[in-house]
Design a protein around this motif. Structure first.
Motif, short mmCIF file in Angstrom:
data_model
loop_
_atom_site.label_atom_id
_atom_site.label_comp_id
_atom_site.label_asym_id
_atom_site.label_seq_id
_atom_site.Cartn_x
_atom_site.Cartn_y
_atom_site.Cartn_z
N TRP A 4 37.77 44.11 45.00
CA TRP A 4 38.15 42.70 45.05
C TRP A 4 38.09 42.09 43.66
O TRP A 4 37.12 42.30 42.93
N TYR A 5 39.10 41.32 43.32
CA TYR A 5 39.08 40.59 42.06
C TYR A 5 37.95 39.56 42.11
O TYR A 5 37.81 38.86 43.12
N THR A 38 48.11 42.48 45.61
CA THR A 38 47.43 43.52 44.83
C THR A 38 48.22 43.79 43.55
O THR A 38 49.39 43.42 43.44
N GLU A 39 47.55 44.47 42.64
CA GLU A 39 48.26 45.00 41.48
C GLU A 39 49.37 45.90 42.03
O GLU A 39 49.17 46.62 43.00
N VAL A 66 43.19 46.87 43.35
CA VAL A 66 42.34 45.68 43.43
C VAL A 66 43.09 44.56 44.16
O VAL A 66 44.25 44.28 43.86
N ILE A 68 43.83 40.85 44.61
CA ILE A 68 43.75 39.70 43.72
C ILE A 68 43.86 38.40 44.49
O ILE A 68 43.29 37.39 44.11
N ARG A 98 48.84 39.70 34.42
CA ARG A 98 47.81 40.74 34.55
C ARG A 98 46.86 40.76 33.37
O ARG A 98 45.65 40.93 33.54
N LEU A 101 44.48 37.89 33.91
CA LEU A 101 43.50 38.19 34.96
C LEU A 101 42.41 39.12 34.42
O LEU A 101 41.23 38.93 34.69
N LYS A 102 42.83 40.12 33.65
CA LYS A 102 41.86 41.05 33.06
C LYS A 102 40.92 40.34 32.10
O LYS A 102 39.72 40.61 32.08
N CYS A 105 37.63 38.94 33.25
CA CYS A 105 36.63 39.83 33.85
C CYS A 105 35.79 40.53 32.80
O CYS A 105 36.17 40.65 31.65
N GLN A 110 37.67 45.52 33.95
CA GLN A 110 39.04 45.47 33.41
C GLN A 110 39.81 46.77 33.63
O GLN A 110 41.01 46.74 33.86
N ILE A 113 41.88 46.98 36.91
CA ILE A 113 43.04 46.14 37.21
C ILE A 113 44.28 46.70 36.52
O ILE A 113 44.23 46.98 35.36
#
Length: 113
Positions: A4-5, A38-39, A66, A68, A98, A101-102, A105, A110, A113
């Motif tokens: 899970w993100y 998801t990715e 993952v 998201i 993306r 989002l990375k 984290c 990272q 993802i």
């Protein structure tokens, strides 16, 4: 198990039953009109929008990228991606969701993802 993100995006309609929806996703219970973002599995697109019906199969849950976002209704899933895009552009000036989002984290997350 499922990944899970950490800053999971939840649609407004899904948020009303968030705990129940997440619990059912984790156990693979069927749910009407629940979608996950998801990715993208193909490495080309940024995201996949998948019906939770797919997640009833254990093999699918094990290999799932993952998660998201979670939405109630396909339209809400699309809205969430638009929200991510707007947030990304606002924060970074780019359309690379993306990477944004990375960047939110920790390093060890990272890579996933």
């Amino acid at each position: 198990g499922m990944k899970w993100y950490p800053y999971l995006y939840i649609g407004e309609r899904a948020a009303k039953k968030k705990n129940k929806i997440l619990r059912r996703l984790k156990t693979g219970a069927g749910q009407i009109d629940v979608w996950v973002i998801t990715e993208a599995a193909n490495g080309v697109d940024q995201f996949d929008i998948l019906s939770s019906a797919w997640l009833k199969r254990r093999a699918v849950r094990k290999k799932l990228p993952v998660i998201i976002g979670v939405a109630k209704g396909y339209d809400e899933a699309v809205e969430l991606i638009v929200q991510m895009a707007e947030e990304t552009y606002h924060k970074t000036g780019s359309g690379d969701i993306r990477s944004y989002l990375k960047s939110r984290c920790s390093k060890n997350f990272q890579e996933r993802i």
